[in-house]
Design a protein around this motif. Structure first.
Motif, PDB file in Angstrom:
ATOM      1  N   LEU A 128       0.827  -1.202   0.000  1.00 56.07           N
ATOM      2  CA  LEU A 128       0.000   0.000   0.000  1.00 56.07           C
ATOM      3  C   LEU A 128       0.863   1.254   0.000  1.00 56.07           C
ATOM      4  N   GLY A 180      -3.278   4.607  -0.851  1.00 58.97           N
ATOM      5  CA  GLY A 180      -3.933   3.307  -0.704  1.00 58.97           C
ATOM      6  C   GLY A 180      -4.143   2.973   0.756  1.00 58.97           C
ATOM      7  N   MET A 201      -7.728   2.335   2.570  1.00 58.20           N
ATOM      8  CA  MET A 201      -8.001   1.085   3.283  1.00 58.20           C
ATOM      9  C   MET A 201      -8.471   1.393   4.711  1.00 58.20           C
ATOM     10  N   TRP A 222     -13.475  -1.420   1.324  1.00 60.17           N
ATOM     11  CA  TRP A 222     -12.317  -1.119   0.465  1.00 60.17           C
ATOM     12  C   TRP A 222     -11.813  -2.412  -0.200  1.00 60.17           C
ATOM     13  N   ALA A 223     -11.715  -3.481   0.593  1.00 60.37           N
ATOM     14  CA  ALA A 223     -11.210  -4.751   0.043  1.00 60.37           C
ATOM     15  C   ALA A 223     -12.139  -5.263  -1.061  1.00 60.37           C
ATOM     16  N   HIS A 277     -11.756  -3.581  -4.221  1.00 61.67           N
ATOM     17  CA  HIS A 277     -10.521  -3.958  -4.914  1.00 61.67           C
ATOM     18  C   HIS A 277     -10.515  -5.417  -5.351  1.00 61.67           C
ATOM     19  N   CYS A 289     -17.497  -1.529   7.393  1.00 60.97           N
ATOM     20  CA  CYS A 289     -16.775  -0.256   7.365  1.00 60.97           C
ATOM     21  C   CYS A 289     -17.145   0.577   8.586  1.00 60.97           C
ATOM     22  N   ILE A 318      -1.069  -6.470   5.072  1.00 65.25           N
ATOM     23  CA  ILE A 318      -2.478  -6.770   4.771  1.00 65.25           C
ATOM     24  C   ILE A 318      -2.562  -8.183   4.179  1.00 65.25           C
ATOM     25  N   ASN A 374     -11.009  -0.823  10.799  1.00 62.55           N
ATOM     26  CA  ASN A 374     -11.125  -1.032   9.352  1.00 62.55           C
ATOM     27  C   ASN A 374      -9.970  -1.859   8.806  1.00 62.55           C
ATOM     28  N   CYS A 375      -8.786  -1.638   9.366  1.00 61.24           N
ATOM     29  CA  CYS A 375      -7.614  -2.409   8.938  1.00 61.24           C
ATOM     30  C   CYS A 375      -7.847  -3.904   9.212  1.00 61.24           C
ATOM     31  N   ALA A 419     -10.456  -5.244   6.760  1.00 63.99           N
ATOM     32  CA  ALA A 419      -9.848  -5.426   5.437  1.00 63.99           C
ATOM     33  C   ALA A 419      -8.952  -6.660   5.446  1.00 63.99           C
ATOM     34  N   ASN A 420      -8.210  -6.830   6.533  1.00 62.82           N
ATOM     35  CA  ASN A 420      -7.287  -7.963   6.632  1.00 62.82           C
ATOM     36  C   ASN A 420      -8.037  -9.291   6.565  1.00 62.82           C
TER      37      ASN A 420
END
Lengths: 140, 476
Positions: free
Chosen positions: B139, B143, B147, B154-155, B158, B174, B195, B290-291, B294-295
């Motif tokens: 990232l 980016g 994320m 976001w994920a 993408h 989110c 990530i 959020n991280c 996304a992970n």
């Protein structure tokens, strides 16, 4: 003559690191060795690459936590393990060099990642015999 | 724990009346065996939590509670911002939004059995696990911020998963109010290539078989069928969350006296919600949530790819995704009054009952799936939130077994290789980069997850729906 040494002490979910030495700086170095030993065997990590570290805190206890957290950041961001440390202290300011190498899963068999140093069981003291002790629990 | 310092309210509820600086009582949910074994530190920590400004109703400990930092792991506390309430970095913990998600495979255990070895090997190869492992995603600054603002959404945008996944994630995938600008460069540096990685310690990816159904109606609604295989993923916000926790803990320790907060323990570091430090932390913590979302979403995608290769046509659909280290703004009824509270759950799972507006349409009348992770060789459970849970511990339940033994003791008692062989003989395949890591996570080093879940069920925190048995475990 006080011999510098490190040890782990138990915490139910995590691990305590304790450094002992003739000076505060030596105790800090030993605590760092104890932290690497949570992850892997110190003898397996070649002290090939040097990384400089500086930090500053309002007191020695916070400084110990800052020092260990600065190392955790370097370990994580550089994907390195460290096996040799040199610390010098100027009041509450710390300058250090850590030597180590890139993590190699086969070679180091890292048991667990250290997430952060905590204020739990945090102690930086000098006992009657003059030896320094620096300890805290680290979250893994 | 000494029982004479507690007042027994029922066979699974114990109360500590306020003493010293406690502003509210403390309540521990556990049966007699669990509470007897519980560390005295839980008593000390939960009563310390009860001293914090603006705390509402009581400080709670779940049946899996054990010695944590400031808060016990398995601690729940809610604060009212307008009554001087605080937000505590220690009350969320280092692994912000660590959590569990479980996916259907639609496959029967006997169909998976011939492919178990290959699935284990392929998952272990494709899902980065353990110290120093990196993901394929890199990232840049833009980016990273996208994320941190978008989370699982976001994920999905993408190409990692589908819109349908988002319906089955808390906050719809989110978390609102994330402020990437409050996340330090150090934290972002730790996350650049992390990530889509599991991490280490007690984090895992497991294939599990549904071996018992306890509640047919809820199981039907969650589409859980005995003998079928599910995938569970347990991990969090990786280096970014750890760094945010570290930095704000320090900032709050130093700022607390200025806010007139007398900390009984530095790890309880907190700041008023209505303060610059409190607001900065909330913005950063939500970015870390959020991280984590996304992970787990990217890891889900990697898992789906492995299944698509080995078992073409398999569709892995998300049952639910829960986070168990968070502080969330929620509405709760306290003494007949609906109040907006900041609920800290540290090693505790949100467990909304039927009718809660945040639940997706198809689950709203039954309640939220509550995912309880076991340890390597032991069971996991799926529970459902209850209506009465809303009146107990702000709709919260346990999160797992909880350790009963230190890592040190565990490595003295077990050897990694022997443990892997023993579990293999029970039909449980372990894949891990570290044998010492396996020994430290030995199933025997944890409390009995079944007893923990039983206590949560009997206390009305959440109701048992299904029991899962591990088939394959990828350990970080």
């Amino acid at each position: 003559m006080i011999a510098a040494r490190w040890e782990h002490f138990p915490h139910q979910a995590d691990m305590g690191v304790r450094g002992v030495g003739p000076t505060l700086a030596a105790a800090f170095e030993q605590a760092a060795l104890a932290m690497t030993a949570i992850v892997t065997d110190l003898d397996w990590v070649a002290p090939d690459e040097a990384v400089g570290i500086r930090c500053e805190a309002p007191d020695s206890e916070l400084l110990l936590v800052d020092w260990l957290n600065a190392l955790i950041l370097e370990m994580a961001a550089r994907h390195m393990l460290f096996s040799r440390f040199e610390v010098s202290l100027d009041g509450q300011r710390l300058h250090a060099t850590a030597w180590g190498e890139a993590v190699d899963t086969q070679k180091h068999q890292p048991a667990v990642e250290v997430k952060g140093a905590t204020y739990t069981e945090l102690k930086v003291v000098r006992d009657e015999s003059g030896q320094w002790l620096a300890q805290c629990v680290v979250d893994v | 724990m000494q029982l004479d310092q507690l007042k027994q309210v029922s066979d699974v509820e114990w109360r500590i009346a306020p003493f010293g600086k406690m502003r509210v009582p403390a309540v521990i949910y556990a049966d007699q065996a669990l509470i007897t074994e519980m560390d005295d530190k839980v008593f000390e920590q939960i009563t310390n939590v009860a001293t914090l400004p603006g705390i509402v109703q009581a400080a709670y400990a779940m049946p899996d509670a054990h010695w944590g930092y400031g808060f016990p792991i398995g601690g729940v506390a809610a604060f009212d911002a307008d009554a001087g309430g605080v937000v505590s970095a220690g009350g969320v913990g280092f692994d912000i939004s660590c959590g569990v998600r479980t996916l259907h495979t639609g496959l029967k255990a006997e169909d998976v059995a011939p492919l178990k070895q290959r699935l284990a090997d392929r998952l272990f190869t494709h899902i980065p696990a353990g110290v120093g492992s990196t993901g394929k995603l890199r990232l840049d600054a833009g980016g990273m911020d996208a994320m941190l603002r978008g989370g699982a959404r976001w994920a999905v945008e993408h190409g990692y998963g589908s819109e349908a996944d988002l319906d089955r994630i808390e906050e719809h995938g989110c978390m609102a109010g994330a402020e990437p600008g409050q996340v330090s460069e150090h934290a972002k540096r730790r996350q650049r290539d992390e990530i889509g990685t599991l991490g280490s310690g007690n984090h895992y990816l497991e294939l599990q078989e549904i071996v018992e159904i306890h509640d047919t109606k809820a199981a039907d609604r969650f589409r859980l069928r005995q003998g079928e295989v599910v995938v569970s993923i347990h991990c969090g916000s990786r280096g970014l969350g750890h760094q945010i926790g570290t930095e704000f803990l320090r900032q709050m320790v130093i700022a607390a006296p200025g806010y007139g907060i007398d900390l009984p323990d530095r790890e309880l570091a907190c700041a008023p919600i209505h303060s610059p430090v409190g607001q900065a932390y909330l913005g950063a913590m939500r970015a870390a949530v959020n991280c984590a979302l996304a992970n787990r979403q990217v890891i889900t995608h990697l898992t789906r790819k492995v299944f698509a290769d080995l078992l073409p046509g398999t569709h892995l659909s998300l049952i639910y995704d829960v986070s168990h280290n968070t502080c969330k703004e929620e509405w709760h009824t306290v003494d007949g009054q609906t109040r907006r509270l900041y609920v800290h759950r540290k090693g505790a799972t949100r467990a909304f009952g039927p009718g809660h507006p945040s639940l997706p349409g198809e689950l709203r009348d039954i309640g939220q799936p509550v995912l309880i992770g076991g340890s390597m060789g032991t069971a996991s459970y799926i529970l459902v939130g209850t209506e009465e849970g809303g009146t107990r511990a702000f709709s919260s339940a346990c999160h797992g077994a909880g350790r009963s033994m230190s890592r040190h003791q565990a490595t003295r008692q077990w050897h990694g290789r022997a443990l892997v062989d023993e579990l293999a003989s029970q039909g449980i395949l372990i894949r891990s980069p570290s044998l010492r890591g396996v020994a430290e996570e030995a199933p025997g080093a944890y409390k009995d997850v079944s007893a923990v879940v039983e206590a949560a069920d009997r206390a009305g925190l959440a109701r048992k729906v299904a029991k899962l048995k591990p088939l394959v475990c990828i350990k970080g």
